[in-house]
Design a protein around this motif. Structure first.
Motif, PDB file in Angstrom:
ATOM      1  N   PRO A 161      14.814  11.501  15.617  1.00  0.00           N
ATOM      2  CA  PRO A 161      13.710  10.728  14.392  1.00  0.00           C
ATOM      3  C   PRO A 161      12.875   9.224  14.621  1.00  0.00           C
ATOM      4  CG  PRO A 161      15.503   9.196  13.807  1.00  0.00           C
ATOM      5  CD  PRO A 161      15.689  10.659  15.505  1.00  0.00           C
ATOM      6  N   VAL A 162      11.736   9.778  13.980  1.00  0.00           N
ATOM      7  CA  VAL A 162      10.730   8.417  14.840  1.00  0.00           C
ATOM      8  C   VAL A 162      10.718   7.319  13.187  1.00  0.00           C
ATOM      9  CG1 VAL A 162       8.363   8.346  13.644  1.00  0.00           C
ATOM     10  CG2 VAL A 162       8.760   9.504  14.707  1.00  0.00           C
ATOM     11  N   THR A 163      11.551   6.300  13.540  1.00  0.00           N
ATOM     12  CA  THR A 163      11.591   4.734  12.132  1.00  0.00           C
ATOM     13  C   THR A 163      10.887   4.097  13.088  1.00  0.00           C
ATOM     14  OG1 THR A 163      13.770   4.840  14.412  1.00  0.00           O
ATOM     15  CG2 THR A 163      14.187   6.421  12.238  1.00  0.00           C
ATOM     16  N   GLN A 164      10.158   3.089  12.246  1.00  0.00           N
ATOM     17  CA  GLN A 164      10.454   1.596  12.531  1.00  0.00           C
ATOM     18  C   GLN A 164       8.808   1.822  13.585  1.00  0.00           C
ATOM     19  OE1 GLN A 164      11.421  -1.410  10.372  1.00  0.00           O
ATOM     20  NE2 GLN A 164      11.569   0.467   9.287  1.00  0.00           N
TER      21      GLN A 164
ATOM     22  N   LEU B  91       6.120   2.696  10.511  1.00  0.00           N
ATOM     23  CA  LEU B  91       6.077   3.136   9.785  1.00  0.00           C
ATOM     24  C   LEU B  91       7.525   4.913  10.005  1.00  0.00           C
ATOM     25  CD1 LEU B  91       4.491   6.564   8.417  1.00  0.00           C
ATOM     26  CD2 LEU B  91       3.851   6.914  10.863  1.00  0.00           C
ATOM     27  N   THR B  92       7.726   4.818   9.120  1.00  0.00           N
ATOM     28  CA  THR B  92       9.628   6.178   9.606  1.00  0.00           C
ATOM     29  C   THR B  92       8.785   7.231   9.049  1.00  0.00           C
ATOM     30  OG1 THR B  92      10.860   3.686   9.071  1.00  0.00           O
ATOM     31  CG2 THR B  92      11.358   6.942   8.589  1.00  0.00           C
ATOM     32  N   ILE B  93       8.868   8.312  10.049  1.00  0.00           N
ATOM     33  CA  ILE B  93       9.278   9.350   9.303  1.00  0.00           C
ATOM     34  C   ILE B  93      10.279  10.515   9.375  1.00  0.00           C
ATOM     35  CG2 ILE B  93       7.738  11.450  10.031  1.00  0.00           C
ATOM     36  CD1 ILE B  93       5.578  10.132  11.322  1.00  0.00           C
ATOM     37  N   LYS B  94      10.658  11.152   8.513  1.00  0.00           N
ATOM     38  CA  LYS B  94      11.959  11.726   8.331  1.00  0.00           C
ATOM     39  C   LYS B  94      11.334  13.233   7.932  1.00  0.00           C
ATOM     40  CE  LYS B  94      13.726   8.288   5.168  1.00  0.00           C
ATOM     41  NZ  LYS B  94      14.761   8.140   4.139  1.00  0.00           N
ATOM     42  N   GLY B  95      10.148  14.070   8.379  1.00  0.00           N
ATOM     43  CA  GLY B  95       9.810  14.939   8.167  1.00  0.00           C
ATOM     44  C   GLY B  95       9.934  15.711   9.839  1.00  0.00           C
ATOM     45  N   SER B  96       8.638  17.264   9.995  1.00  0.00           N
ATOM     46  CA  SER B  96       8.441  17.691  11.464  1.00  0.00           C
ATOM     47  C   SER B  96       7.380  18.144  11.402  1.00  0.00           C
ATOM     48  CB  SER B  96       9.664  19.268  11.574  1.00  0.00           C
ATOM     49  OG  SER B  96       9.525  19.422  10.507  1.00  0.00           O
ATOM     50  N   GLU B  97       7.216  18.029  12.940  1.00  0.00           N
ATOM     51  CA  GLU B  97       5.773  18.701  12.993  1.00  0.00           C
ATOM     52  C   GLU B  97       4.734  17.812  13.215  1.00  0.00           C
ATOM     53  OE1 GLU B  97       5.186  22.663  12.136  1.00  0.00           O
ATOM     54  OE2 GLU B  97       6.281  23.301  13.175  1.00  0.00           O
ATOM     55  N   LEU B  98       3.484  17.674  12.147  1.00  0.00           N
ATOM     56  CA  LEU B  98       2.601  17.129  12.016  1.00  0.00           C
ATOM     57  C   LEU B  98       1.884  16.546  11.681  1.00  0.00           C
ATOM     58  CD1 LEU B  98      -0.263  16.318  14.749  1.00  0.00           C
ATOM     59  CD2 LEU B  98      -1.777  18.559  13.396  1.00  0.00           C
ATOM     60  N   PHE B  99       1.701  14.469  12.163  1.00  0.00           N
ATOM     61  CA  PHE B  99       1.355  13.999  10.599  1.00  0.00           C
ATOM     62  C   PHE B  99       0.301  13.688  11.033  1.00  0.00           C
ATOM     63  CE2 PHE B  99       5.634  14.817   9.994  1.00  0.00           C
ATOM     64  CZ  PHE B  99       5.936  14.349   8.454  1.00  0.00           C
ATOM     65  N   HIS B 100      -0.932  13.682  10.361  1.00  0.00           N
ATOM     66  CA  HIS B 100      -1.671  12.920  10.496  1.00  0.00           C
ATOM     67  C   HIS B 100      -2.376  11.765   9.588  1.00  0.00           C
ATOM     68  CE1 HIS B 100      -6.779  13.849  11.492  1.00  0.00           C
ATOM     69  NE2 HIS B 100      -5.671  12.870  10.846  1.00  0.00           N
ATOM     70  N   PHE B 101      -2.453  10.647   9.791  1.00  0.00           N
ATOM     71  CA  PHE B 101      -2.762   9.974   8.774  1.00  0.00           C
ATOM     72  C   PHE B 101      -4.520   8.500   8.981  1.00  0.00           C
ATOM     73  CE2 PHE B 101       1.876   9.335   9.620  1.00  0.00           C
ATOM     74  CZ  PHE B 101       2.786   9.809   8.660  1.00  0.00           C
ATOM     75  N   LYS B 102      -4.268   8.390   7.744  1.00  0.00           N
ATOM     76  CA  LYS B 102      -5.672   7.851   7.702  1.00  0.00           C
ATOM     77  C   LYS B 102      -5.140   6.457   7.091  1.00  0.00           C
ATOM     78  CE  LYS B 102     -10.424   7.824   6.011  1.00  0.00           C
ATOM     79  NZ  LYS B 102     -11.203   8.871   5.327  1.00  0.00           N
ATOM     80  N   VAL B 103      -5.445   5.262   8.041  1.00  0.00           N
ATOM     81  CA  VAL B 103      -5.514   4.033   7.097  1.00  0.00           C
ATOM     82  C   VAL B 103      -7.196   3.636   6.887  1.00  0.00           C
ATOM     83  CG1 VAL B 103      -4.541   2.034   7.816  1.00  0.00           C
ATOM     84  CG2 VAL B 103      -3.572   3.709   9.261  1.00  0.00           C
ATOM     85  N   SER B 104      -7.140   2.537   6.218  1.00  0.00           N
ATOM     86  CA  SER B 104      -9.010   2.458   5.251  1.00  0.00           C
ATOM     87  C   SER B 104      -8.415   0.517   4.854  1.00  0.00           C
ATOM     88  CB  SER B 104      -9.034   3.214   4.231  1.00  0.00           C
ATOM     89  OG  SER B 104      -9.098   4.726   4.334  1.00  0.00           O
ATOM     90  N   VAL B 105      -9.218   0.348   5.075  1.00  0.00           N
ATOM     91  CA  VAL B 105      -8.602  -1.308   4.865  1.00  0.00           C
ATOM     92  C   VAL B 105      -9.490  -1.178   2.795  1.00  0.00           C
ATOM     93  CG1 VAL B 105     -10.241  -3.544   4.739  1.00  0.00           C
ATOM     94  CG2 VAL B 105      -9.266  -2.245   7.152  1.00  0.00           C
ATOM     95  N   VAL B 106      -9.151  -2.112   2.277  1.00  0.00           N
ATOM     96  CA  VAL B 106      -9.320  -2.480   1.410  1.00  0.00           C
ATOM     97  C   VAL B 106     -10.998  -2.925   1.142  1.00  0.00           C
ATOM     98  CG1 VAL B 106      -7.174  -2.472   0.742  1.00  0.00           C
ATOM     99  CG2 VAL B 106      -8.674  -4.585   0.922  1.00  0.00           C
ATOM    100  N   PRO B 107     -11.657  -2.211  -0.139  1.00  0.00           N
ATOM    101  CA  PRO B 107     -13.378  -2.720  -0.222  1.00  0.00           C
ATOM    102  C   PRO B 107     -13.163  -3.998  -0.321  1.00  0.00           C
ATOM    103  CG  PRO B 107     -12.175  -1.039  -2.331  1.00  0.00           C
ATOM    104  CD  PRO B 107     -11.501  -1.145  -0.835  1.00  0.00           C
ATOM    105  N   GLY B 108     -14.219  -4.785  -0.405  1.00  0.00           N
ATOM    106  CA  GLY B 108     -14.986  -5.638  -1.134  1.00  0.00           C
ATOM    107  C   GLY B 108     -14.228  -6.605   0.080  1.00  0.00           C
TER     108      GLY B 108
END
Length: 1065
Positions: free
Chosen positions: A904-907, A974-991
């Motif tokens: 698993p992918v943990t922390q 980040l902790t991932i409990k699934g399998s195969e590809l995860f594609h994440f997008k991180v965005s800075v809040v506006p303002g």
């Protein structure tokens, strides 16, 4: 006396100070490199390189003015391991590349091969800066360098169009006798790209425009086009007397004023046909006679990396007084130049009192309009500034109008120096404003003459004024002094500055850039060497100050203060025999003084050549001889009349004569001093003199400069003035101090105001410097906006070398491959299962191959190609190396390899860094809070973050507005409990930033164990048992079987049987 060792130590300290940073005005070695990009030597002393879709290949040879290239010279360098390097710079970028020694055409030279993507990955048509190039090599204490330019032929807008039929050499020569004047315009971002138009005589007909990509260095390089048929296509019929009147090339449009109307091109960034398209702008009531006297005005700004608040404006003025029935004789428009609005909306009752608009300019830094007015009946000239509201000038002025004196009788124009906030008004006088038109100061009074044209260089800050008698006056942006460069006797000519600041004289038959060019641009190149300072006979002095006298001393309008470098020669008794006599001076009334020669010897009498000579008496006022009354008497003016109280007598040898007059011929001259200052900047930012720096919300910029005087210091007065174009946009604080060697150190701190977007110039004017210096005015531009170089990146927890990404293999210590090569046409699983993908994003796309996991109807309805849309194979997708390694979902079609993790992918630490210009980076931390999503709508993952009190307050405020969870980027896991590809997008809040900062990254989770089936078995068994019990109850009910009654009866029968039993004895 102090020890000479102290001075030696101080000098050495100054030498060591130049070991870092950038220093300007150090002078040039008389050596240079000859380089070309097409393996052909151009013969120019400057370098012109061109970037195409292919690699940039540069070949260089070493040259000097006294030596030709030879193997011996190159052997001297190569034996010492020396090779030049090439530095490429613009306002926001610089990079270095190193040459290799290679044979070429039986000669040794240096060769450089740079892939285009190493310089720029963009290929779209847009206004882009032309790069400056410097080839430099150090050998001991010698520095050999040559400057040049690099032009992107792929992206420059005007170069993507055909301007019409190309004229032959003979056809161009036939036009020479019919040319009345020349008009030139240049690309705001690439000054080597320019257009030249022939203004034809009334007897001729046609629109003829020449195009250059190398700054008019040679006449043969200019390609001439005939646009006549393109103009006639808009007129619908043919008319005689068609000619170019004026033309302006903006960032994205070409505007041509002809004798038959104003024509505007389509957007040059979007060519739909090969030939340029022009449309006619209609002005009701204006005819050919008006267009001939019209003029275009444009505030030149480069919009590379264009911001939302940056837009071009063009003004057209007609040289006639508008009538009461006309809306205006001046119109302006912003791109795309479809709607032309009157410059003035006011109404007047008296036609003669209507002010004529000489010029109207848009000041984009302060978002205001600036008028130059002239009133015919009162002969009044004034400047008015109005704020823009909804794109139109307000009728209320921003501040009171500035009225010029009545001596300014012929106003002809007004211009901004490009990329600065210095405003010049010219005509019979030249005036300068440093505050956007609020106040002006006079630079020059031409009296009966007037300026008819101007030309300028943004790179060297030069600006020249062309006087109608052929004189050329020059100054630097922001300087309050000027110099006369020379006189041009050609009847038809104009001046043009190329990208490097070289001045060119353009005539119909010839282009002249001078011959003695050694690197930096020079306004003197076509005029020869200019003597420095005030020079007379054997004397030489550097002018420090010029004083203007309005009252006293009477008769002297100006005076100068000079540093005498070489003492000026005095007149001797051979030229002026009166020096052998005693002298008497007395006041004769009416401001004049009488000079008497007391000796009556015929050998000591005054001569007619003594007129305009100066009588110098140490400790007393000097006297200028105006006329000779008789052989023994002269009339003169005193320079200090208030000090003369009575009649004065001086013996022979105690008074002297100097000849600074013109009566007997001018034996002296005034011109610019040699460069007297070095400017040093501590960092490499000012590799470009026109630096562009961005300020994001809450950020600041610091600059450090040192101004090193090579002559007399101005201590304790700072030698530099800082001028902010728009003080309402940024807050500028300066701290200056003189060091022990009387060099001036200046620190500048710039921060944003009011979270407002905009741009402003920040001019550093070395007012004490000589105009012969290459850099006197530094003009950085401060943009309160998002830098195109400001990005956010995710730093992976493990480093994989680039070569391993190419091979697809990078194993850890346990032999686990940390790179996953995705299957062709791969799509990640959904919440419905591994075999039912629902995302539209393909990875490693190939339209020629089958699509896996595409059996279900929902999967068939989703999935769309992006880069590979409407093509039949992966090769036709044209995926670049950059796109293949990009994490952006926009390039998912090209993505082949991703990071691979074991389940698993943990922390997993999500480390985010914000990168600025020059690769400066900072960790993303509050107030840069972030949101995070999975672009393929996968759910089995979660985040943990630190939540201090300040973050909690911002989180509680933002989450209801954004309708998504908000996280602290500092300590995000980040902790991932699934399998195969995860594609994440991180965005800075506006303002919290002007930038829309975001980052994407992918994680492929592999080696997931099979799930244990115990839970499923227990659930099935329980269901079976419960179902069986329910079924039995139903059957018992149906058959009226009562198990409880039967059981009770059975129990009772057992009790009765037991109680009836007896035992007999």
């Amino acid at each position: 006396m102090e020890s000479p060792l102290i001075y030696v130590m101080l000098m050495l300290l100054n030498i060591f100070a130049f070991s870092s940073g950038v220093t300007h005005n150090k002078g040039k070695e008389r050596t240079y490199f000859s380089c070309s990009g097409d393996q052909i030597l151009t013969g120019l002393h400057t370098i012109k390189l061109f970037l195409t879709m292919d690699n940039l290949r540069v070949h260089c040879f070493f040259r000097s003015e006294n030596q030709s290239p030879s193997k011996e010279i190159l052997g001297l360098f190569t034996s010492g391991g020396l090779a030049p390097n090439m530095i490429i710079t613009n306002s926001t970028y610089y990079g270095g590349y190193y040459f290799k020694l290679t044979p070429f055409n039986n000669r040794l030279g240096w060769r450089l091969d740079i892939p285009r993507e190493n310089i720029t990955v963009n290929t779209d048509i847009a206004a882009v800066e032309q790069w400056m190039v410097k080839i430099t090599m150090h050998e001991g204490l010698n520095i050999y360098d040559t400057d040049g330019t690099l032009l992107d032929l792929v992206r420059e807008p005007i170069l993507q169009w055909n301007l019409g039929r190309v004229l032959t050499e003979m056809e161009v020569k036939d036009l020479y006798p019919e040319v009345k004047d020349i008009k030139v315009t240049k690309s705001p971002c690439a000054n080597d790209v320019a257009l030249i138009g022939f203004m034809m005589k009334p007897s001729s007909n046609g629109v003829f425009i020449g195009k250059t990509i190398s700054g008019f260095w040679t006449y043969k390089e200019c390609i001439w086009h005939d646009l006549t048929e393109i103009i006639y296509a808009e007129l619908k019929d043919e008319h005689q007397g068609l000619s170019v009147i004026d033309l302006v090339l903006t960032n994205h449009f070409l505007v041509i004023l002809t004798s038959l109307g104003l024509y505007v091109s389509s957007d040059l960034r979007y060519p739909t046909t090969s030939q340029i398209k022009l449309s006619r702008a209609e002005f009701c009531g204006f005819e050919r006679v008006d267009y001939i006297r019209g003029k275009l005005w444009y505030n030149e700004k480069c919009f590379a990396n264009r911001e939302s608040f940056e837009v071009d404006y063009v003004t057209i003025t007609f040289n006639r007084n508008r009538t009461l029935s006309e809306s205006s004789s001046c119109f302006f428009s912003k791109e795309p130049f479809l709607q032309w609005l009157p410059c003035v909306f006011s109404t007047y009752k008296n036609e003669r009192s209507i002010p004529r608009v000489i010029t109207f300019l848009i000041d984009q830094e302060t978002d205001s309009g600036i008028y130059l007015f002239y009133v015919q009946d009162t002969k009044e000239t004034y400047v008015t500034v109005s704020m823009l509201k909804d794109g139109k000038p307000s009728p209320r002025p921003k501040f009171p109008s500035f009225h010029f004196p009545s001596t300014f009788t012929l106003p002809l124009g007004m211009i901004f120096h490009p990329r600065s906030h210095f405003l010049y008004v010219y005509g019979s006088q030249i005036w300068l404003s440093m505050d956007g038109g609020n106040t002006f100061q006079m630079l020059c009074n031409l009296f009966s003459h007037h300026v008819r044209k101007t030309s300028h260089s943004f790179y060297t800050s030069d600006i020249v004024f062309i006087v109608e008698d052929g004189r050329i006056l020059a100054t630097k942006a922001g300087l309050t002094t000027y110099v006369e460069l020379g006189i041009i006797n050609d009847i038809i000519f104009t001046l043009y500055y190329d990208q490097l600041g070289y001045i060119h004289k353009l005539t119909p038959q010839n282009f002249d850039a001078g011959s003695k060019l050694l690197g930096y641009g020079s306004s003197n190149s076509i005029f020869g060497k200019v003597s420095p300072g005030l020079k007379s006979k054997s004397g030489l002095g550097y002018i420090q100050n010029v004083y203007i006298h309005k009252t006293e001393p009477v008769g002297f309008q100006t005076s100068i203060h000079t540093d005498v470098i070489i003492p000026f020669g005095m007149e001797d008794s051979k030229d002026s025999p009166c020096l052998l006599s005693d002298l008497e001076i007395s006041y004769s009334g009416n401001l004049y003084y009488t000079i008497k020669i007391l000796s009556r010897s015929p050998l000591h009498q005054l001569k007619s050549t003594d007129v305009e000579k100066s009588v110098l008496i140490p400790g007393y006022s000097s006297f200028l001889i105006l006329n000779i009354t008789d052989k023994w008497t002269a009339s003169a003016l005193a320079t200090m009349p208030q000090t003369i109280k009575s009649k004065l007598k001086f013996l022979t040898g105690s008074w002297f004569l100097y000849n600074f007059g013109t009566a007997g011929g001018r034996n002296w001259s005034i011109s610019s001093r040699p460069c007297n200052y070095w400017i040093q900047e501590d960092s490499l930012d000012f590799m470009s003199l026109n630096l562009v720096k961005y300020i994001d919300v809450g950020n600041k910029i610091d600059f450090q400069f040192k101004f090193i005087s090579k002559a007399m210091s101005t201590f304790p007065i700072p030698p530099v003035t800082v001028v902010v174009g728009n003080p309402a946009l940024v807050e500028v604080k300066t701290q200056g101090v003189f060091d022990l060697t009387e060099n001036y150190n200046l620190n500048i701190h710039v921060s944003g105001k009011n979270f407002q977007k905009g741009s402003t110039s920040l001019a550093l004017v070395l007012w004490e410097g000589s105009s012969s210096c290459f850099a006197i005015t530094l003009l950085p531009t401060i943009k309160s906006s998002c830098s195109y170089l400001r990005t956010m990146h995710h730093t992976p927890g493990r480093h994989i070398p680039p070569e391993d990404w190419i091979s697809g293999v990078h194993k850890d210590s346990q032999g686990f491959n940390m790179i996953k090569t995705l299957p062709i046409n791969y799509r990640p699983p959904s919440h419905l299962g591994i075999s039912i993908p629902l995302t539209d994003n393909f990875y490693h796309a190939d339209p020629s191959k089958p699509i896996p996991r595409n059996q279900f109807h929902l999967s068939k309805e989703t999935g769309k190609y992006k880069q590979c849309a409407n093509v039949t194979s992966r090769a036709m997708c044209n995926c670049s190396a950059h796109q293949k390694f990009s994490h952006a979902v926009a390039f998912s079609d090209c993505k082949e390899k991703v990071h691979r993790f074991k389940f698993p992918v943990t922390q997993y630490p999500v480390v985010l860094e914000i990168f600025n210009e020059r690769d400066n980076k900072v960790s993303a931390e509050p107030p840069y809070l972030v949101t995070m999503t999975e672009v393929n709508m996968r759910k089995n993952w979660q985040l943990k973050h630190n939540e201090p009190e300040n973050v909690k307050k911002m989180k509680n405020y933002l989450e209801p507005l954004l309708k998504t969870p908000v996280y602290n980027p500092l300590g995000l896991n980040l902790t991932i409990k699934g399998s195969e590809l995860f594609h994440f997008k991180v965005s800075v809040v506006p303002g919290v930033s002007f930038c829309e900062l975001s980052e994407e990254f992918q994680i492929y989770v592999d080696d997931v164990p099979l799930p244990f089936p115990g839970h499923t078995l227990i659930a099935v068994a329980t269901s079976v048992v419960l179902g069986g019990l329910i079924f039995l109850a139903f059957v018992f009910k149906l058959r009226k079987i009562h198990p409880l009654r039967a059981l009770k009866r059975r129990i009772m029968e057992n009790i009765e049987f037991t109680s009836s039993t007896t035992v007999s004895s």
